[in-house]
Design a protein around this motif. Structure first.
Motif, PDB file in Angstrom:
ATOM      1  N   PRO A 154       9.599  23.358 -31.798  1.00 47.73           N
ATOM      2  CA  PRO A 154       8.855  22.764 -32.980  1.00 47.73           C
ATOM      3  C   PRO A 154       7.352  22.824 -32.948  1.00 47.73           C
ATOM      4  N   GLU A 155       6.806  22.641 -31.908  1.00 46.53           N
ATOM      5  CA  GLU A 155       5.477  22.890 -31.739  1.00 46.53           C
ATOM      6  C   GLU A 155       4.843  24.185 -31.776  1.00 46.53           C
ATOM      7  N   LEU A 156       5.848  24.984 -31.308  1.00 44.07           N
ATOM      8  CA  LEU A 156       5.536  26.491 -31.404  1.00 44.07           C
ATOM      9  C   LEU A 156       5.481  27.038 -32.638  1.00 44.07           C
ATOM     10  N   ARG A 157       6.446  26.558 -33.606  1.00 44.28           N
ATOM     11  CA  ARG A 157       6.615  26.733 -34.878  1.00 44.28           C
ATOM     12  C   ARG A 157       5.267  26.341 -35.747  1.00 44.28           C
ATOM     13  N   TYR A 212       0.384  27.262 -38.556  1.00 43.62           N
ATOM     14  CA  TYR A 212      -1.280  27.250 -38.560  1.00 43.62           C
ATOM     15  C   TYR A 212      -1.989  28.618 -38.342  1.00 43.62           C
ATOM     16  N   ALA A 213      -1.412  29.345 -37.564  1.00 42.57           N
ATOM     17  CA  ALA A 213      -2.202  30.651 -37.395  1.00 42.57           C
ATOM     18  C   ALA A 213      -1.890  31.444 -38.630  1.00 42.57           C
ATOM     19  N   VAL A 268      -0.417  17.898 -34.622  1.00 43.75           N
ATOM     20  CA  VAL A 268       0.471  18.692 -33.689  1.00 43.75           C
ATOM     21  C   VAL A 268      -0.316  19.990 -32.938  1.00 43.75           C
ATOM     22  N   VAL A 269      -0.984  20.649 -33.997  1.00 48.70           N
ATOM     23  CA  VAL A 269      -1.745  21.875 -33.285  1.00 48.70           C
ATOM     24  C   VAL A 269      -2.719  21.041 -32.469  1.00 48.70           C
ATOM     25  N   ILE A 270      -3.413  20.248 -32.675  1.00 51.92           N
ATOM     26  CA  ILE A 270      -4.505  19.721 -32.016  1.00 51.92           C
ATOM     27  C   ILE A 270      -3.871  19.318 -30.821  1.00 51.92           C
ATOM     28  N   GLU A 271      -2.926  18.454 -30.783  1.00 52.67           N
ATOM     29  CA  GLU A 271      -2.293  18.076 -29.323  1.00 52.67           C
ATOM     30  C   GLU A 271      -1.821  19.269 -28.602  1.00 52.67           C
ATOM     31  N   VAL A 272      -1.492  20.191 -29.192  1.00 55.46           N
ATOM     32  CA  VAL A 272      -0.808  21.437 -28.414  1.00 55.46           C
ATOM     33  C   VAL A 272      -2.157  22.017 -27.778  1.00 55.46           C
ATOM     34  N   LEU A 273      -3.185  22.270 -28.415  1.00 53.90           N
ATOM     35  CA  LEU A 273      -4.232  22.853 -28.031  1.00 53.90           C
ATOM     36  C   LEU A 273      -4.930  22.129 -26.884  1.00 53.90           C
TER      37      LEU A 273
END
Length: 179
Positions: free
Chosen positions: A13-16, A21-22, A146-151
């Motif tokens: 789900p994070e990858l999605r 976002y991209a 989520v994007v920020i947390e993954v980054l």
């Protein structure tokens, strides 16, 4: 995806979400590409496959093929701006291939689409760097928690990469906590 030796945790789900976002960052650059190559569907198709994956689709051959096709489209353009716009689409499809490796180079999978789209906008505006800065501000606002947390699981963006590399590093710094 679980972390392997030297890796990080990264769920599907994070990858999605990173891929969504991209794709949202790359999409505004399509008009730059399509002004140059109105009959070339490859970058739009790459963003479409990225969106399909983000929405629950398969991470497989269609994404890889679409990313490669968008890269080939970049080479067929008449302007540098259109080439960068196609690279933004390529990076959107490539975002699905973010790997759970704690390496700075992986940051390009998260932020590359936004950086290429910002560079395309700069070039389309006569190399006006304020336009790129505005696009980066939009990319910061677009980023989900989520994007920020993954980054933030990855090291800071690496050196190099010319102007697109500068844009990646500026966006990276804008999305990470300060202090």
């Amino acid at each position: 995806m679980t972390a392997d030796a030297g890796g990080i945790e990264l769920t599907e789900p994070e990858l999605r979400e990173v891929t969504a976002y991209a794709a949202s960052c790359a999409e505004p650059a399509l008009e730059i590409f399509e002004a140059d190559r109105p009959d070339d569907p490859r970058p739009r198709a790459a963003i479409g496959t990225a969106r399909a994956f983000a929405g629950g689709g398969v991470r497989g051959k269609a994404l890889r093929d679409a990313a490669w096709a968008a890269l080939k489209a970049a080479k067929d353009t008449n302007t540098a701006a259109a080439g960068e716009a196609a690279r933004a689409a390529m990076a959107a499809a490539g975002a699905a291939y973010l790997h759970p490796l704690a390496k700075a180079t992986q940051v390009k999978h998260i932020l590359g689409a936004a950086a290429h789209a910002a560079r395309a906008a700069e070039l389309a505006a006569g190399d006006d760097r304020t336009v790129g800065a505005e696009r980066l501000e939009q990319a910061v606002r677009r980023a989900t928690p989520v994007v920020i947390e993954v980054l933030n699981r990855f090291p800071a963006a690496p050196d190099g990469g010319g102007r697109v590399g500068e844009l990646i590093r500026a966006l990276d710094a804008g999305l990470r906590p300060t202090g």
